[in-house]
Design an enzyme around this catalytic site. Structure first.
Site, PDB file in Angstrom:
ATOM      1  N   GLY A   7      67.581  83.020 -46.140  1.00  0.00           N
ATOM      2  CA  GLY A   7      67.182  81.725 -46.679  1.00  0.00           C
ATOM      3  C   GLY A   7      66.851  80.639 -45.696  1.00  0.00           C
ATOM      4  O   GLY A   7      66.352  79.579 -46.092  1.00  0.00           O
ATOM      5  N   GLY A  48      64.578  86.934 -44.175  1.00  0.00           N
ATOM      6  CA  GLY A  48      63.294  87.555 -44.469  1.00  0.00           C
ATOM      7  C   GLY A  48      62.196  86.713 -43.841  1.00  0.00           C
ATOM      8  O   GLY A  48      61.668  87.012 -42.773  1.00  0.00           O
ATOM      9  N   TYR A  78      54.311  78.406 -55.969  1.00  0.00           N
ATOM     10  CA  TYR A  78      55.369  77.477 -55.530  1.00  0.00           C
ATOM     11  C   TYR A  78      54.823  76.159 -55.004  1.00  0.00           C
ATOM     12  O   TYR A  78      55.553  75.433 -54.315  1.00  0.00           O
ATOM     13  CB  TYR A  78      56.187  78.074 -54.377  1.00  0.00           C
ATOM     14  CG  TYR A  78      56.628  79.496 -54.495  1.00  0.00           C
ATOM     15  CD1 TYR A  78      57.457  79.914 -55.536  1.00  0.00           C
ATOM     16  CD2 TYR A  78      56.266  80.430 -53.522  1.00  0.00           C
ATOM     17  CE1 TYR A  78      57.883  81.231 -55.598  1.00  0.00           C
ATOM     18  CE2 TYR A  78      56.700  81.746 -53.585  1.00  0.00           C
ATOM     19  CZ  TYR A  78      57.507  82.132 -54.629  1.00  0.00           C
ATOM     20  OH  TYR A  78      57.941  83.424 -54.676  1.00  0.00           O
ATOM     21  N   CYS A  87      38.819  83.358 -61.349  1.00  0.00           N
ATOM     22  CA  CYS A  87      38.484  82.487 -62.480  1.00  0.00           C
ATOM     23  C   CYS A  87      39.718  81.793 -63.050  1.00  0.00           C
ATOM     24  O   CYS A  87      40.102  82.026 -64.201  1.00  0.00           O
ATOM     25  CB  CYS A  87      37.769  83.295 -63.542  1.00  0.00           C
ATOM     26  SG  CYS A  87      36.348  84.127 -62.856  1.00  0.00           S
TER      27      CYS A  87
HETATM   28  C1  LIG Z   1      65.033  86.974 -50.850  1.00  0.00           C
HETATM   29  C2  LIG Z   1      66.369  87.303 -50.357  1.00  0.00           C
HETATM   30  C3  LIG Z   1      66.690  87.154 -49.001  1.00  0.00           C
HETATM   31  C4  LIG Z   1      65.731  86.608 -47.985  1.00  0.00           C
HETATM   32  O1  LIG Z   1      65.347  85.300 -48.198  1.00  0.00           O
HETATM   33  P1  LIG Z   1      64.483  84.560 -47.064  1.00  0.00           P
HETATM   34  O2  LIG Z   1      64.312  83.192 -47.573  1.00  0.00           O
HETATM   35  O3  LIG Z   1      63.183  85.287 -46.950  1.00  0.00           O
HETATM   36  O4  LIG Z   1      65.263  84.614 -45.802  1.00  0.00           O
HETATM   37  C5  LIG Z   1      67.940  87.537 -48.583  1.00  0.00           C
HETATM   38  N1  LIG Z   1      68.863  88.027 -49.445  1.00  0.00           N
HETATM   39  C6  LIG Z   1      68.593  88.190 -50.758  1.00  0.00           C
HETATM   40  C7  LIG Z   1      69.634  88.741 -51.650  1.00  0.00           C
HETATM   41  C8  LIG Z   1      67.343  87.823 -51.263  1.00  0.00           C
HETATM   42  O5  LIG Z   1      67.099  87.974 -52.561  1.00  0.00           O
END
Ligand SMILES: *Cc1c(COP(=O)(O)O)cnc(C)c1O
Length: 421
Positions: A239, A277, A318, A346
């Protein structure tokens, strides 16, 4: 920091000119820089030095197996959210004991797949899932290692569609009920409780929500240990946000994030798992697109490009901001103008940016969307029968197609006209 820079007036990915890739594969396409990806992993990994930790890359951000292989070779584990992702991780050579399985709706088939082929842990999100996992493990004569994902009821202060840690979200078990569910888990024959899991949302630009959540996890660790559970692993989720707008955003640095971890859970003698991620892949990728037409509307100038919402859905989904830059560097005296940058699909939602100041880009010339390495290619669809766009990996002066553009014929062939027609 990334490795997308102008050289001799042409945007490059490392040592490869974007124009060279475009000549080889056509537009639009995604391009990733291996050096950037490697750097992001190393910086994050080094920030966590001194703590017993494993980075489990949340591969839903970008699951191309070439990307997984790079991260796996650097020592990363994977966080998967489906059987398909599990198999991708395996295809990239990741061993089961480095794969954690997250997600609110794991099926029996997915659980069995992971148990049979090796899994580090399941991050269980409900009592119902716990019961099913116990049954599946029993039927296979195996023990399933688990954490429970707790919902700490913390406001992540991010976009509502990617916040996951408030009590109204579908994720995890309310932290107030955790003690009860842990004791149920401990009583199950084929379940081994190894730790606690939390993930409060994505693209967080403030450390306080993390601090609040991790403090709650620390308190819970102590309570659960008193109850006799052997809590030895803390999965702290992903996150951490990235800068999308270089001018006015500076998300927390990995070392400051690591400090929060150290201060909140550092004294618990637990192995720490982190699931970034976006942070690893987001700024390691561009989407490159050609301008099809410049079109003047009433009081508006439209730049119609050959990429669309089906290729990069973040702006439509988003209201996400992506920096858009010309592939041929604008000269110092060229003036900017406000453009609405739109795709050919479209739908009015097929808009990448409104009133964006950009120097003119002629029909047939290219633009690049920055920060497109995460939640880009993986969220693409073939809406409007637009083939998935290719993914290219650059390494120094080499580049390689890591996912090819399918032909329209191959797409049409997937449809089947039944006998009676
Ligand atoms: C999406 C997700 C992440 C990664 O989130 P990022 O913002 O891309 O770092 C990590 N853990 C879980 C359980 C997720 O669903």
């Amino acid at each position: 920091m990334d490795h997308f820079i102008y050289r001799n007036g042409i945007l490059h990915a490392e040592d490869v000119a974007i124009t060279e890739i475009a000549a080889a594969v056509g537009t639009p396409f995604y391009v990733y820089s291996q050096a950037t990806l490697t750097r992001h992993f190393r910086v994050f990994d080094e920030a966590l030095n001194g703590m017993n930790h494993l980075i489990c890359y949340a591969m839903k951000a970008n699951s191309n197996i070439a990307i997984l292989k790079i991260l796996g070779d650097l020592g990363a584990g994977m966080d998967v959210v489906s059987g398909g992702e599990y198999l991708r991780a395996k295809a990239a050579g990741i061993s089961g004991d480095k794969i954690v399985f997250s997600g609110v709706g794991k099926t029996r088939e997915e659980m069995a797949l992971a148990i049979k082929n090796g899994i580090r842990q399941f991050n269980v999100e409900s009592e119902a899932e716990l019961k099913v996992l116990n049954e599946v493990a029993l039927s296979l004569g195996a023990i399933a290692p688990i954490t429970l994902r707790v919902n700490p009821d913390v406001d992540a202060k991010t976009h509502a569609k990617i916040a996951t840690g408030k009590s109204e979200n579908k994720f995890g078990i309310p932290i107030s009920k955790a003690q009860e569910v842990y004791s149920i888990a401990a009583s199950m024959e084929a379940i081994d409780v190894v730790g606690i899991d939390v993930h409060i949302g994505s693209q967080l630009t403030d450390l306080e929500p993390f601090r609040l959540a991790y403090k709650k996890v620390a308190e819970l660790t102590k309570v659960l240990r008193q109850d006799g559970h052997n809590i030895r692993r803390l999965d702290l989720g992903g996150g951490l946000g990235i800068p999308y707008e270089s001018s006015n955003q500076s998300p927390p640095l990995p070392e400051d994030y690591a400090k929060v971890i150290h201060e909140t859970v550092g004294d618990l003698d637990c192995e720490i798992e982190i699931e970034p991620g976006r942070l690893l892949t987001g700024n390691a990728g561009l989407m490159v697109s050609s301008v099809i037409y410049n079109k003047s509307g009433e009081g508006r100038d439209f730049m119609i490009v050959d990429a669309a919402m089906n290729d990069l859905i973040r702006p439509a989904l988003y209201e996400a901001y992506h920096e858009i830059i010309p592939v041929i560097e604008s000269t110092e005296n060229s003036e900017t103008q406000d453009y609405d940058i739109v795709g050919p699909v479209c739908e009015t939602g097929d808009t990448f940016a409104n009133k964006r100041a950009l120097t003119p880009v002629a029909d047939g010339e290219m633009v690049a969307f920055r920060s497109a390495g995460a939640y880009g290619a993986v969220m693409a669809s073939e809406y409007n029968t637009r083939p998935l766009i290719p993914e290219i990996l650059v390494h120094g002066d080499q580049f390689s197609i890591i996912r090819d553009r399918p032909s329209i014929e191959a797409i049409i062939k997937r449809d089947i006209i039944p006998d009676w027609l």
